[in-house]
Design a protein around this motif. Structure first.
Motif, PDB file in Angstrom:
ATOM      1  N   UNK A 243       0.765  -1.113   0.008  1.00  0.00           N
ATOM      2  CA  UNK A 243       0.021   0.119  -0.003  1.00  0.00           C
ATOM      3  C   UNK A 243       0.971   1.211   0.116  1.00  0.00           C
ATOM      4  N   UNK A 244       0.301   2.394  -0.373  1.00  0.00           N
ATOM      5  CA  UNK A 244       0.845   3.798  -0.548  1.00  0.00           C
ATOM      6  C   UNK A 244       0.878   4.361   0.976  1.00  0.00           C
ATOM      7  N   UNK A 245       1.678   5.029   1.543  1.00  0.00           N
ATOM      8  CA  UNK A 245       1.294   5.694   2.759  1.00  0.00           C
ATOM      9  C   UNK A 245       0.320   6.470   2.798  1.00  0.00           C
ATOM     10  N   UNK A 246      -0.349   6.356   3.877  1.00  0.00           N
ATOM     11  CA  UNK A 246      -1.707   7.058   4.273  1.00  0.00           C
ATOM     12  C   UNK A 246      -2.828   6.234   3.707  1.00  0.00           C
ATOM     13  N   UNK A 247      -2.787   5.189   2.896  1.00  0.00           N
ATOM     14  CA  UNK A 247      -3.844   4.352   2.840  1.00  0.00           C
ATOM     15  C   UNK A 247      -4.429   3.563   3.970  1.00  0.00           C
ATOM     16  N   UNK A 248      -5.609   3.357   3.983  1.00  0.00           N
ATOM     17  CA  UNK A 248      -6.005   2.556   5.112  1.00  0.00           C
ATOM     18  C   UNK A 248      -6.405   0.947   4.787  1.00  0.00           C
ATOM     19  N   UNK A 249      -6.268   0.284   5.793  1.00  0.00           N
ATOM     20  CA  UNK A 249      -6.285  -1.347   5.683  1.00  0.00           C
ATOM     21  C   UNK A 249      -7.509  -1.561   6.902  1.00  0.00           C
ATOM     22  N   UNK A 250      -8.673  -2.321   6.170  1.00  0.00           N
ATOM     23  CA  UNK A 250      -9.609  -2.914   7.204  1.00  0.00           C
ATOM     24  C   UNK A 250      -9.213  -4.439   7.322  1.00  0.00           C
ATOM     25  N   UNK A 251      -8.801  -4.751   8.663  1.00  0.00           N
ATOM     26  CA  UNK A 251      -8.548  -6.211   8.702  1.00  0.00           C
ATOM     27  C   UNK A 251      -9.779  -6.741   9.522  1.00  0.00           C
ATOM     28  N   UNK A 252      -9.950  -7.723   9.049  1.00  0.00           N
ATOM     29  CA  UNK A 252     -11.083  -8.793   9.678  1.00  0.00           C
ATOM     30  C   UNK A 252     -10.164 -10.126  10.458  1.00  0.00           C
TER      31      UNK A 252
END
Length: 84
Positions: free
Chosen positions: A36-45
């Motif tokens: 991912x690029x810096x600043x992007x968000x990741x939603x982890x289940x």
């Protein structure tokens, strides 16, 4: 870190590690963050106490931010991370 309802959490990308066990839970999370690029968000289940403790701690140690956490009715935990 804020605790919110599961419906309130959204991310730029999503990762489901509910079937994984430690240490693969963070390995898969780290690989996703690396792409991912810096600043992007990741939603982890995720599922289970060990990844619920370890993923936020390790992500923070690596310079990422934990933006929120929510537990769904089925015991699945949603964790929102922002890449540092």
């Amino acid at each position: 870190m804020s605790f919110v309802s599961a419906q309130e959490l959204t991310g730029d990308r999503h990762l489901d590690i509910t079937a994984e066990t430690c240490p693969m839970t963070f390995v898969r999370t780290r690989l996703a963050l690396d792409r991912m690029a810096s600043g992007e968000t990741l939603l982890v289940r995720l599922r289970g106490e060990e990844p619920r403790r370890n993923i936020p701690r390790t992500a923070t140690e690596q310079g990422h931010a934990v933006l929120g956490e929510a537990e769904a009715a089925d015991g699945i935990v949603l964790l929102l991370l922002r890449k540092g």
